[in-house]
Scaffold this active site. Structure first.
Site, PDB file in Angstrom:
ATOM      1  N   GLU A  82       0.958  -1.604  -0.050  1.00  0.00           N
ATOM      2  CA  GLU A  82      -0.277  -0.121   0.092  1.00  0.00           C
ATOM      3  C   GLU A  82       0.860   1.426   0.172  1.00  0.00           C
ATOM      4  O   GLU A  82       0.579   2.326   0.215  1.00  0.00           O
ATOM      5  CB  GLU A  82      -0.926   0.365   0.935  1.00  0.00           C
ATOM      6  CG  GLU A  82      -0.722   0.014   2.278  1.00  0.00           C
ATOM      7  CD  GLU A  82      -0.316   1.158   3.357  1.00  0.00           C
ATOM      8  OE1 GLU A  82      -1.667   1.750   4.015  1.00  0.00           O
ATOM      9  OE2 GLU A  82       0.289   1.823   3.581  1.00  0.00           O
ATOM     10  N   CYS A 114      -3.794  -4.798   4.285  1.00  0.00           N
ATOM     11  CA  CYS A 114      -2.168  -5.560   4.950  1.00  0.00           C
ATOM     12  C   CYS A 114      -2.591  -6.592   4.128  1.00  0.00           C
ATOM     13  O   CYS A 114      -1.860  -7.238   4.710  1.00  0.00           O
ATOM     14  CB  CYS A 114      -2.314  -5.678   5.911  1.00  0.00           C
ATOM     15  SG  CYS A 114      -2.219  -4.031   6.998  1.00  0.00           S
ATOM     16  N   ARG A 201     -11.607   3.160  17.023  1.00  0.00           N
ATOM     17  CA  ARG A 201     -12.462   1.144  17.553  1.00  0.00           C
ATOM     18  C   ARG A 201     -13.690   0.127  16.161  1.00  0.00           C
ATOM     19  O   ARG A 201     -13.356  -0.795  16.557  1.00  0.00           O
ATOM     20  CB  ARG A 201     -13.729   1.377  18.452  1.00  0.00           C
ATOM     21  CG  ARG A 201     -12.744   2.267  20.489  1.00  0.00           C
ATOM     22  CD  ARG A 201     -13.517   2.655  21.215  1.00  0.00           C
ATOM     23  NE  ARG A 201     -13.287   2.936  22.112  1.00  0.00           N
ATOM     24  CZ  ARG A 201     -12.689   1.956  23.376  1.00  0.00           C
ATOM     25  NH1 ARG A 201     -13.133   0.328  23.525  1.00  0.00           N
ATOM     26  NH2 ARG A 201     -11.941   2.078  24.668  1.00  0.00           N
ATOM     27  N   HIS A 236      -2.722 -11.733  10.813  1.00  0.00           N
ATOM     28  CA  HIS A 236      -2.228 -10.510  10.837  1.00  0.00           C
ATOM     29  C   HIS A 236      -2.398  -9.074  12.053  1.00  0.00           C
ATOM     30  O   HIS A 236      -2.453 -10.095  12.848  1.00  0.00           O
ATOM     31  CB  HIS A 236      -3.257  -9.549  10.008  1.00  0.00           C
ATOM     32  CG  HIS A 236      -2.493  -8.150   9.589  1.00  0.00           C
ATOM     33  ND1 HIS A 236      -1.814  -7.978   9.268  1.00  0.00           N
ATOM     34  CD2 HIS A 236      -3.412  -7.228   9.749  1.00  0.00           C
ATOM     35  CE1 HIS A 236      -1.718  -6.547   9.257  1.00  0.00           C
ATOM     36  NE2 HIS A 236      -2.918  -6.180   9.650  1.00  0.00           N
ATOM     37  N   SER A 298      -7.576  -4.531   5.567  1.00  0.00           N
ATOM     38  CA  SER A 298      -8.744  -3.433   5.820  1.00  0.00           C
ATOM     39  C   SER A 298      -9.545  -3.486   4.408  1.00  0.00           C
ATOM     40  O   SER A 298      -8.844  -3.729   2.906  1.00  0.00           O
ATOM     41  CB  SER A 298      -8.864  -2.379   5.662  1.00  0.00           C
ATOM     42  OG  SER A 298      -7.745  -2.106   7.485  1.00  0.00           O
TER      43      SER A 298
END
Lengths: 347, 137
Positions: A82, A114, A201, A236, A298
């Protein structure tokens, strides 16, 4: 059951480190709260002459040393990152040219936060398994950035790992895989923006845990494995806490996760993270050992792989530097030096 | 290894800059880096073939650069060394990932792939060889 296996693997982590205390000092945060809350001690920082491409090349050369094959035999190079140096111009062609695999081969860059590294490896597994190519190189490499003062600044780091996939003389067999993907807006960076934004969060339960647990349970169900079958598990590692919580929920003891848990000492190497963890496990695993490796990216998705180590690990392991050697090679920098190294300072 | 201007020139040198590709005279056994067009020892009797150097070498001599060219600005002080490759040729290159005081004549080094220069914010990134200490790489 797949016929493709891992014939070589290689790691690379830059030399520089910055401690959590040093970042917290600048932003008047409590370092103990961050260290305890996120299970982070320090993170890797790339040198001024490094980027995700140089890291990918170093890791790929180490993978070639272990594979013991001529680079011309590699029929595909995929680089997951990325943080590519170019917005337009593939990193994969630079890597392929540097290791000497050009020109009869396919190449592309992959981007999935990731997860791009494990996706690069999975692409190679598919191509090798189908017989389209004999060998494929999948790399995950990043020099990720967090906005100064943001929680990500304590973890976003640099490193990478490369895996050469083939059918012959595998040091580990990929027995099963399972991918789990949804559209989840937990983290993003728009074109032209220097730093990413994240859902704080929100990055936990509906994002990381939902995908990592679904993919891990999925691969176990698909291949008929139970948590106790695994000798090692790699997840991860955006911080040092999430992988241990994921393991707990899957019923996998902490001791099986710690050998592949690098984020406390090098941070989150993004596309490199799961692959570096897997490389660290391969550095110590014995023939017959079973490894669960589950990535997370993500956006969001997870790739889970079940990997069985073969007898060949013993003869190949020492042909390139181990992850631990890179982790223990380090020079600490101050926040000021870090700002210079990361080119956050506009001169 | 400062790179100025010409994109075709940079591109033409990728094999030597990226992966230390030189050549060897099959007639007299001498290795060359950068690659030669003709063997200076054997002339027309020479026979040059491609050779990719192992990248292992020893620092034969070095200097510490405190006033760098623009493209290396910020990296000073850094070590510029004459590295004797195990096949024979001597290469001038930067030794990276090391504090200058830790480099000595005789220090064993290995090939590293690094950013050498950049043609400005929007320009080409020029990659190439540097060396890094073999011990504690």
């Amino acid at each position: 059951m797949l016929v493709a296996g891992i014939v070589g693997y290689g790691a690379y982590v830059p030399r520089y480190r910055i401690k959590v205390e040093e970042i917290a000092r600048v932003w008047n945060k409590d370092p103990e709260a961050i260290k305890k809350g996120l299970n982070l001690l320090e993170k890797s920082v790339p040198g001024l002459d490094e980027d995700s491409v140089t890291i990918a090349v170093e890791a790929s050369r180490n993978a070639l040393s272990r594979a013991g094959i001529s680079p011309e035999k590699i029929g595909a190079v995929f680089v997951g990152s990325e943080s590519p140096p170019y917005a337009v111009k593939p990193s994969a062609t630079i890597v392929a040219e540097a290791i000497g695999s050009v020109p009869v081969m396919m190449a592309a860059d992959l981007e999935f936060a990731c997860k791009a590294g494990t996706q690069a490896v999975l692409n190679c597994i598919g191509l090798v398994d189908s017989g389209m190519i004999d060998y494929g190189l999948g790399v995950g490499s990043d020099t990720s950035q967090g906005r100064p003062g943001d929680a990500l600044e304590y973890s976003a780091s640099a490193g990478g790992a490369a895996f050469i996939i083939g059918k012959k003389d595998a040091l580990a067999e990929v027995e099963e895989f399972y991918s789990y993907t949804t559209d989840t807006p937990d983290f993003w960076r728009k074109e032209g923006q220097e730093y990413p934004r994240h859902g704080a969060r929100f990055t936990g339960r509906p994002a990381y845990f939902k995908h990592v647990l679904s993919a891990s349970k999925g691969v176990m169900e698909k291949g008929g494995y139970s948590p106790s079958d695994f000798d090692y598990a790699v997840f991860h590692q955006p911080n040092g806490k999430f992988p241990l919580l994921a393991a707990k929920q899957l019923g996998i003891p902490k001791e099986k996760v710690l050998p592949g848990l690098l984020s406390p000492v090098i941070g989150n190497t993004y596309s490199g993270a799961t692959l570096l963890g897997l490389a660290a496990v391969l550095d110590r695993a014995g023939p017959g050992d079973l490894i669960l490796a589950t990535s997370y990216g993500s956006g969001a998705g997870s790739d889970a792989m079940v990997i069985r180590v073969t007898d060949r690990i013993e003869e190949k392991r020492d042909k390139a530097p181990k992850v631990e050697e890179y982790v223990s090679r380090k020079k600490h920098v101050t926040y000021g030096e870090y700002v210079k190294l990361r080119r956050k300072l506009k001169v | 290894m400062a790179e100025q201007g010409s994109i075709p020139l940079i591109w033409r040198r990728y094999p030597q800059r990226y992966r230390l590709e030189g050549n060897k005279c099959e007639n007299c056994g001498t290795y060359f880096f950068p690659p030669r067009l003709v063997c200076p020892n054997c002339r027309r009797r020479g026979s040059l073939t491609k050779h990719v150097f192992s990248g292992k070498g020893v620092v034969e001599s070095y200097t510490v650069v405190h006033v760098p060219p623009d493209e290396m600005a910020g990296q000073e002080p850094y070590v510029l060394a004459l590295v004797r490759l195990e096949e024979g040729p001597v290469v001038t290159a930067v030794v990276t990932d090391v504090d200058p005081e830790d480099v000595k004549i005789g220090t064993r080094v290995r090939l590293a792939f690094r950013r050498i220069s950049e043609q400005g914010e929007s320009g080409l990134v020029c990659y190439g060889y540097k060396f890094a200490p073999e011990k504690g790489f």
